[in-house]
Design an enzyme around this catalytic site. Structure first.
Site, short mmCIF file in Angstrom:
data_model
loop_
_atom_site.label_atom_id
_atom_site.label_comp_id
_atom_site.label_asym_id
_atom_site.label_seq_id
_atom_site.Cartn_x
_atom_site.Cartn_y
_atom_site.Cartn_z
N THR A 25 0.83 -1.21 0.00
CA THR A 25 0.00 0.00 0.00
C THR A 25 0.86 1.25 0.00
O THR A 25 0.48 2.29 -0.55
CB THR A 25 -0.94 -0.01 1.22
N GLY B 149 1.43 0.79 6.19
CA GLY B 149 0.36 -0.17 5.99
C GLY B 149 0.13 -0.98 7.26
O GLY B 149 0.79 -0.77 8.29
N GLU C 181 9.54 -0.52 11.65
CA GLU C 181 8.24 0.15 11.56
C GLU C 181 7.81 0.70 12.91
O GLU C 181 7.29 1.82 13.01
CB GLU C 181 7.17 -0.82 11.03
N ASP D 287 -1.47 -5.15 8.59
CA ASP D 287 -2.07 -6.43 8.21
C ASP D 287 -3.51 -6.52 8.69
O ASP D 287 -4.33 -7.19 8.07
CB ASP D 287 -1.22 -7.57 8.78
N GLY E 120 5.41 -8.26 6.30
CA GLY E 120 6.60 -8.12 5.46
C GLY E 120 7.89 -8.18 6.27
O GLY E 120 8.97 -7.83 5.75
O1 LIG Z 1 3.72 -4.54 8.33
C1 LIG Z 1 4.05 -4.57 7.18
C2 LIG Z 1 5.35 -5.07 6.72
O2 LIG Z 1 6.10 -5.57 7.78
C3 LIG Z 1 3.11 -4.08 6.14
O3 LIG Z 1 2.83 -2.73 6.38
C4 LIG Z 1 1.86 -4.93 6.21
O4 LIG Z 1 2.24 -6.26 5.94
C5 LIG Z 1 0.81 -4.46 5.20
O5 LIG Z 1 1.24 -4.67 3.89
P1 LIG Z 1 0.29 -4.46 2.64
O6 LIG Z 1 0.11 -2.98 2.46
O7 LIG Z 1 1.03 -5.12 1.52
O8 LIG Z 1 -1.01 -5.14 2.93
#
Ligand SMILES: O=C(CO)[C@H](O)[C@H](O)COP(=O)(O)O
Length: 281
Positions: A66, A120, A141, A122, A135
């Site tokens: 995202t 972003g 983060e 989950d 990710g």
């Molecule tokens: O926490 C994260 C990575 O560690 C991402 O922000 C989370 O996985 C969301 O990703 P996406 O925007 O692809 O749904």
């Protein structure tokens, strides 16, 4: 040439096949997006329009699929708006994104106070607690979320839930130092109530996923009773020796933007207020 913030660095992108900002914008204009991609973009654009203002100079950029739309919208604010800004990445992916978009790159050790971080998620619950780390970037983060005056989440409608664990089934991502992973797994199975916790394995590599910090990731699913008030289980996991960071972000975000299938955006605020932004006429 335009002036730059003093200690920001610019390096050339190293990922073969990464797109520059113009190519990404052109792609977005010319290629129709799937419903989910359109929802991600809508959330990201709305959040940037509301939270990335001319006075914001140090900006944290999260990870995931995202966040490229966040950067795309920031680039659309123009060269003048971005020339003195410094962008702080949460990992390899967002570093490449910043560099390939010709934005100034900095790091959180140079800029420990960030004006606004956008990232972003989950999954996000009714109190703006969220699961992050799909990710494997949740250590950086969380540092960038904590360093930020304002922390904003952007996601599509699938991530908007009452309770964590509703749609996102792998569990809570936990970054651990490699030599402690088996001990932490035992703790999770036998003490903390996550019998299905597993070490995250890589897809195009033999062996485990290794984070940008050289650590392993455990995914630990928990029952609803733990996810209703996730702060407590977050604190208990974090106390296990060998755990570096837990992908539960509790009471950190000021707002979460969710792009919906009908083109509207749902905004959940930290005080419980919920707003619906209608699709453009
Ligand atoms: O926490 C994260 C990575 O560690 C991402 O922000 C989370 O996985 C969301 O990703 P996406 O925007 O692809 O749904």
């Amino acid at each position: 040439m335009a002036a730059r913030a003093p200690s920001a660095t610019r390096i050339q992108p190293v990922v073969v096949g990464s797109k520059n900002a113009t190519e990404t914008v052109v792609d977005t204009i010319l290629k129709p997006l799937s419903t989910i991609e359109a929802a991600k973009r809508l959330a990201a654009y709305t959040a940037v329009d509301r939270h990335v203002k001319p006075e914001h100079i140090i900006i944290g950029i999260g990870s995931g699929s995202t966040v490229p739309y966040v950067v795309e919208r920031i680039v659309q604010q123009g060269r003048e708006a971005n020339k003195d800004r410094v962008f702080i990445p949460t990992g390899f992916q967002s570093k490449e994104l910043i560099v390939s978009s010709n934005l100034n790159l900095g790091d959180v050790d140079q800029y420990p106070t960030i004006d606004v971080t956008l990232d972003g998620a989950d999954e996000v619950d009714r109190d703006l607690n969220c699961i992050k780390g799909g990710g494997a970037c949740h250590l950086r983060e969380k540092v960038l979320a904590e360093a930020a005056q304002t922390f904003i989440l952007v996601a599509d409608y699938r991530k908007n839930v009452e309770y964590l664990g509703t749609n996102f089934k792998p569990g809570v991502p936990i970054e651990v130092v490699p030599f402690a992973y088996a001990k932490v797994l035992q703790n999770l199975h036998h003490i903390l109530g996550s019998p299905k916790a597993t070490l995250r394995m890589a897809v195009a590599k033999a062996g485990p996923v290794v984070s940008d910090n050289g650590n392993f990731i455990i995914d630990a699913p928990f029952e609803r009773e733990h996810m209703e008030q996730p702060y407590e289980i977050m604190a208990r996991i974090k106390m296990l020796t060998g755990v570096v960071e837990v992908g539960l972000f509790c009471h950190m975000a000021q707002a979460a933007y969710f792009g919906n299938e009908d083109g509207s955006v749902t905004v959940k605020y930290h005080d419980g207020k919920v707003e619906t932004v209608a699709p453009p006429a």
